[in-house]
Design a protein around this motif. Sequence first.
Motif, PDB file in Angstrom:
ATOM      1  N   ALA A 237       0.835  -1.213   0.000  1.00  0.00           N
ATOM      2  CA  ALA A 237       0.000   0.000   0.000  1.00  0.00           C
ATOM      3  C   ALA A 237       0.860   1.249   0.000  1.00  0.00           C
ATOM      4  CB  ALA A 237      -0.923  -0.018   1.214  1.00  0.00           C
ATOM      5  N   GLU A 238       1.954   1.221   0.716  1.00  0.00           N
ATOM      6  CA  GLU A 238       2.860   2.374   0.755  1.00  0.00           C
ATOM      7  C   GLU A 238       3.489   2.609  -0.613  1.00  0.00           C
ATOM      8  OE1 GLU A 238       5.521   1.276   3.850  1.00  0.00           O
ATOM      9  OE2 GLU A 238       4.332   2.232   5.448  1.00  0.00           O
ATOM     10  N   ALA A 239       3.840   1.509  -1.325  1.00  0.00           N
ATOM     11  CA  ALA A 239       4.429   1.659  -2.665  1.00  0.00           C
ATOM     12  C   ALA A 239       3.424   2.294  -3.618  1.00  0.00           C
ATOM     13  CB  ALA A 239       4.893   0.289  -3.180  1.00  0.00           C
ATOM     14  N   LEU A 240       2.167   1.837  -3.587  1.00  0.00           N
ATOM     15  CA  LEU A 240       1.131   2.416  -4.449  1.00  0.00           C
ATOM     16  C   LEU A 240       0.869   3.870  -4.088  1.00  0.00           C
ATOM     17  CD1 LEU A 240      -1.344  -0.624  -4.548  1.00  0.00           C
ATOM     18  CD2 LEU A 240       0.104   0.205  -6.439  1.00  0.00           C
ATOM     19  N   LEU A 241       0.881   4.162  -2.788  1.00  0.00           N
ATOM     20  CA  LEU A 241       0.662   5.544  -2.345  1.00  0.00           C
ATOM     21  C   LEU A 241       1.778   6.451  -2.844  1.00  0.00           C
ATOM     22  CD1 LEU A 241      -0.961   7.572  -0.669  1.00  0.00           C
ATOM     23  CD2 LEU A 241       0.402   6.897   1.324  1.00  0.00           C
ATOM     24  N   ARG A 242       3.011   5.950  -2.808  1.00  0.00           N
ATOM     25  CA  ARG A 242       4.128   6.758  -3.310  1.00  0.00           C
ATOM     26  C   ARG A 242       4.004   6.995  -4.819  1.00  0.00           C
ATOM     27  NH1 ARG A 242       7.135   3.576   0.326  1.00  0.00           N
ATOM     28  NH2 ARG A 242       7.690   2.135  -1.379  1.00  0.00           N
ATOM     29  N   ALA A 243       3.610   5.911  -5.555  1.00  0.00           N
ATOM     30  CA  ALA A 243       3.464   6.062  -7.016  1.00  0.00           C
ATOM     31  C   ALA A 243       2.377   7.076  -7.352  1.00  0.00           C
ATOM     32  CB  ALA A 243       3.145   4.700  -7.643  1.00  0.00           C
ATOM     33  N   PRO A 521       6.828   8.445 -18.341  1.00  0.00           N
ATOM     34  CA  PRO A 521       5.381   8.211 -18.584  1.00  0.00           C
ATOM     35  C   PRO A 521       4.664   7.884 -17.285  1.00  0.00           C
ATOM     36  CG  PRO A 521       6.687   6.321 -19.304  1.00  0.00           C
ATOM     37  CD  PRO A 521       7.679   7.394 -18.952  1.00  0.00           C
ATOM     38  N   GLN A 522       3.414   8.277 -17.126  1.00  0.00           N
ATOM     39  CA  GLN A 522       2.647   8.093 -15.913  1.00  0.00           C
ATOM     40  C   GLN A 522       1.675   6.923 -16.076  1.00  0.00           C
ATOM     41  OE1 GLN A 522       3.384   9.926 -13.253  1.00  0.00           O
ATOM     42  NE2 GLN A 522       4.963  10.895 -14.539  1.00  0.00           N
ATOM     43  N   ASN A 523       1.421   6.194 -14.913  1.00  0.00           N
ATOM     44  CA  ASN A 523       0.479   5.062 -14.873  1.00  0.00           C
ATOM     45  C   ASN A 523      -0.927   5.624 -14.667  1.00  0.00           C
ATOM     46  OD1 ASN A 523      -0.901   2.685 -14.609  1.00  0.00           O
ATOM     47  ND2 ASN A 523       0.311   1.927 -12.865  1.00  0.00           N
ATOM     48  N   ASP A 524      -1.730   5.509 -15.682  1.00  0.00           N
ATOM     49  CA  ASP A 524      -3.071   6.089 -15.595  1.00  0.00           C
ATOM     50  C   ASP A 524      -4.023   5.243 -14.765  1.00  0.00           C
ATOM     51  OD1 ASP A 524      -2.231   8.164 -17.193  1.00  0.00           O
ATOM     52  OD2 ASP A 524      -2.786   7.120 -19.056  1.00  0.00           O
ATOM     53  N   SER A 525      -3.631   3.964 -14.456  1.00  0.00           N
ATOM     54  CA  SER A 525      -4.526   3.086 -13.694  1.00  0.00           C
ATOM     55  C   SER A 525      -4.458   3.329 -12.193  1.00  0.00           C
ATOM     56  CB  SER A 525      -4.186   1.615 -13.992  1.00  0.00           C
ATOM     57  OG  SER A 525      -2.869   1.320 -13.544  1.00  0.00           O
ATOM     58  N   LEU A 526      -3.528   4.142 -11.738  1.00  0.00           N
ATOM     59  CA  LEU A 526      -3.382   4.406 -10.298  1.00  0.00           C
ATOM     60  C   LEU A 526      -4.575   5.179  -9.769  1.00  0.00           C
ATOM     61  CD1 LEU A 526       0.389   5.404 -10.129  1.00  0.00           C
ATOM     62  CD2 LEU A 526      -0.644   3.296  -9.276  1.00  0.00           C
ATOM     63  N   GLU A 527      -4.985   4.785  -8.553  1.00  0.00           N
ATOM     64  CA  GLU A 527      -6.068   5.515  -7.887  1.00  0.00           C
ATOM     65  C   GLU A 527      -5.495   6.790  -7.267  1.00  0.00           C
ATOM     66  OE1 GLU A 527      -7.926   2.934  -5.098  1.00  0.00           O
ATOM     67  OE2 GLU A 527      -8.177   1.290  -6.533  1.00  0.00           O
ATOM     68  N   SER A 528      -6.371   7.515  -6.612  1.00  0.00           N
ATOM     69  CA  SER A 528      -5.924   8.757  -5.972  1.00  0.00           C
ATOM     70  C   SER A 528      -5.143   8.441  -4.689  1.00  0.00           C
ATOM     71  CB  SER A 528      -7.129   9.641  -5.649  1.00  0.00           C
ATOM     72  OG  SER A 528      -7.935   9.003  -4.670  1.00  0.00           O
ATOM     73  N   THR A 529      -4.345   9.396  -4.285  1.00  0.00           N
ATOM     74  CA  THR A 529      -3.574   9.227  -3.039  1.00  0.00           C
ATOM     75  C   THR A 529      -4.499   9.107  -1.836  1.00  0.00           C
ATOM     76  OG1 THR A 529      -3.398  11.629  -2.882  1.00  0.00           O
ATOM     77  CG2 THR A 529      -1.562  10.464  -3.924  1.00  0.00           C
ATOM     78  N   GLU A 530      -5.640   9.741  -1.875  1.00  0.00           N
ATOM     79  CA  GLU A 530      -6.594   9.667  -0.749  1.00  0.00           C
ATOM     80  C   GLU A 530      -7.095   8.249  -0.579  1.00  0.00           C
ATOM     81  OE1 GLU A 530     -10.812  11.715   0.724  1.00  0.00           O
ATOM     82  OE2 GLU A 530      -9.911  12.262  -1.213  1.00  0.00           O
ATOM     83  N   SER A 531      -7.352   7.544  -1.689  1.00  0.00           N
ATOM     84  CA  SER A 531      -7.832   6.162  -1.622  1.00  0.00           C
ATOM     85  C   SER A 531      -6.785   5.254  -1.000  1.00  0.00           C
ATOM     86  CB  SER A 531      -8.190   5.675  -3.036  1.00  0.00           C
ATOM     87  OG  SER A 531      -8.537   4.287  -3.009  1.00  0.00           O
ATOM     88  N   TYR A 532      -5.546   5.425  -1.510  1.00  0.00           N
ATOM     89  CA  TYR A 532      -4.476   4.595  -0.948  1.00  0.00           C
ATOM     90  C   TYR A 532      -4.203   4.947   0.518  1.00  0.00           C
ATOM     91  CZ  TYR A 532      -3.505   2.924  -5.670  1.00  0.00           C
ATOM     92  OH  TYR A 532      -3.601   2.347  -6.906  1.00  0.00           O
ATOM     93  N   SER A 533      -4.392   6.195   0.881  1.00  0.00           N
ATOM     94  CA  SER A 533      -4.179   6.614   2.273  1.00  0.00           C
ATOM     95  C   SER A 533      -5.190   5.946   3.198  1.00  0.00           C
ATOM     96  CB  SER A 533      -4.280   8.131   2.399  1.00  0.00           C
ATOM     97  OG  SER A 533      -3.250   8.759   1.681  1.00  0.00           O
ATOM     98  N   LEU A 534      -6.436   5.850   2.752  1.00  0.00           N
ATOM     99  CA  LEU A 534      -7.463   5.198   3.575  1.00  0.00           C
ATOM    100  C   LEU A 534      -7.166   3.710   3.749  1.00  0.00           C
ATOM    101  CD1 LEU A 534     -10.699   6.905   2.126  1.00  0.00           C
ATOM    102  CD2 LEU A 534      -9.633   7.295   4.361  1.00  0.00           C
ATOM    103  N   LYS A 535      -6.736   3.058   2.640  1.00  0.00           N
ATOM    104  CA  LYS A 535      -6.392   1.635   2.749  1.00  0.00           C
ATOM    105  C   LYS A 535      -5.200   1.425   3.691  1.00  0.00           C
ATOM    106  CE  LYS A 535      -8.069   0.350  -1.864  1.00  0.00           C
ATOM    107  NZ  LYS A 535      -7.696  -0.169  -3.213  1.00  0.00           N
TER     108      LYS A 535
END
Length: 737
Positions: A237-243, A521-535
């Motif tokens: 979750a931390e890795a996704l939040l950083r991305a 290039p950016q990963n367009d499939s990433l959710e928002s940082t707020e979503s990852y923060s809640l998880k």
Amino acid sequence: MKINRIKIDHFGGLKDFSLDFSDGFNLIFGQNEDGKTTVLSFIRMMFYGDTTKSSSLNVNIRRRFTPFSGEKMGGEIEFTYGGKTYLLSKQFGKTPRSDKTVLLDLSRGTPESIEGEVGEALFGMSCAAFERSIFISGFTPAEDGSAALSAKLASTMYSGDEGESFDEIKERLEAAENAIHTSRKKGSADQLSERLALLQNEMQRASENERIRAEKLSLLAEKEAYLNTLSAQKKQAEALLRAAGEKEKLSVLKTELSRRETLALAEKENGELDEIKLLKAEELLKAASDKRAKAKAEQEVCRADDSPAEDFDTRLDSLLIKLSSAKERVYEAEKQIAAAEKASPPAGNGTYFYLSAALFAASAAAGAFANLFFLAMLIPAAVFALLGFSASRGKNRKQNEKESLLLDLKRERAAAEDEERKINNEYLILSERRKLSLESREKASAERERRLKSAADELLLADKAEAEALNILGATGGDASVAISECRKRLEKISALREVIKMGSYRDMTDQELRERISAPQNDSLESTESYSLKLKAIEQQINETHGTIARLRTENESLLRSCRTVGVIENDIFDIRRALSEQESHFRALQLAERVLSEAYDDMRLNFAPELNRLTGELLAGLTGGKHSRAAISNDLMITVSEEGVTPYSAEYLSSGSADQAELCLRLAISRLTAGERKLPLLLDDVLMQYDDGRAEKATEFFAEYAKDNQVLLFTCHGFFKALAEKQNATIVNMK
């Protein structure tokens, strides 16, 4: 053993005193107060010291024989023992600890190392045994402490150790038994039994405790495995939040890169100028400003000091005019005085007086002859006298007028001269002031020129400092203050940019890395940082709860572990207690057996010891009494029973004082031989024959002469009768004086 020589440095009333002794029988003769008892006490103190704490002088030898002068007690004893000759030196202090003892082996010339007192170390005899055997001063009854002495004698005969007492050994055995078992269950074995029962109860509690701990440890392992799973989920979750954060922070990265580019441009524009150089330029500019202000102030002061000189010449000319006028007055006064003095004096009046005098003389001469002639001459004489007086008055008046005129003229001249002097002095003073003023103005002018030159130099230095400051700033001209202000702003801007970059989140990234991140290039499939923060927050909450459960389980487990020892530890303690209890019981049975065997052996030893003491005492008594008393029996408490031919045995208490002393002496000698064994220690006697009659005294000296063939005898006495008897036995006579 034998004592060869004693030397007393200071002991009691003896000082620098020495005695030499020989082998065999020595009789030391001296009158009362010569110090016989002092010598014996010295020998006793040298070998055994004195540990008595009593304040009584009769008991405390150290106090009794301390010199009144306050000098330290001490001395030497030379003696032979065990085939060696020793020199014992001792200095006595106020306490046994302060005594200084040196034992020197004269055959080798080396000191001997000993522990405790010399008598105990070498002779194997305690001080008590020494005083109740070979050291006989008056009579300290042998039965004093008889039970202990009797036990020691028995132990000496059978064990060779006078310090061993069967009663003491029995007491130690009983004490050892009581230490193991007592009626109150306070012995070591009793306590071990109680401890064993407690350990068995503790074993039951420990078994239940370990069962509960096993359950908690199993649950703890499950929670720790679950915690590892949550930790892996948290990392993902931390890795996704950083991305997601990197994607959202693209503008921040651009701002960071722009800030760095701005910093690089500002540094390029600034060149090599740094804070240190700027401070140097500011210091130079400030120094230039200070020098310029100082120089201008100096110039203003110099201009103010250039005031017009005082007009001395006009005042001097005025004084010259006044001085000329004063001299003219003096000159006129002198002319008038000279004219007045040259004026003709008034007519004389002496003629009238001369004529009057002549007539008076003639009338006086004539009056002697005729009165008429006298009268006729007297009248003209009076007329001439009157005329002379009148003329004299007129002359005096003119003379007075002349003198008055001269006096006025002289006064005028004096006033003119005084005015001349004053004006002349004023002229001289003013001339000197004019001279000094000229010199002062010349010096002031030179100083003003110097200060003006210095101010000019300061202005030049200020210009140089300002030029150097501009050079440091890189400015070719213009106002240095403005240049410094601009440089200061540029440096502050650079410093602020550096600080922002240093404190930023991307300080560790290079410019190239920033550019790559911006252009990546950016990963367009990433959710928002707020979503990852809640998880991530939900996972962290589960982790915290699991940590709490694990901590609680560990605390409970540690509490259970502390509340009761482990089964293995308790089993080891039970094994050790049972083994120790077995050893204690075996030791207790051995002690009981030893006590029983010791009591039986001691009874046998007492039965065997009494005949030996009886035999030896009887032999000595027979020799001392010439066979009158041939046998003696000694009780356990060292009471003497004597017997003679054809008479029922009876207690020595019924003997005469002389016979009783003989019996007591023989008992002491017997004890001495038994305690000394093969050591053959000297016999020290202090007036032990005082109550002997002539026959007993003669027998006693013969006895001592015979006794001295094996043991050295030192007999101290103040009776000349014993001295004569000893000389018959070829004894060595040692005189105290």
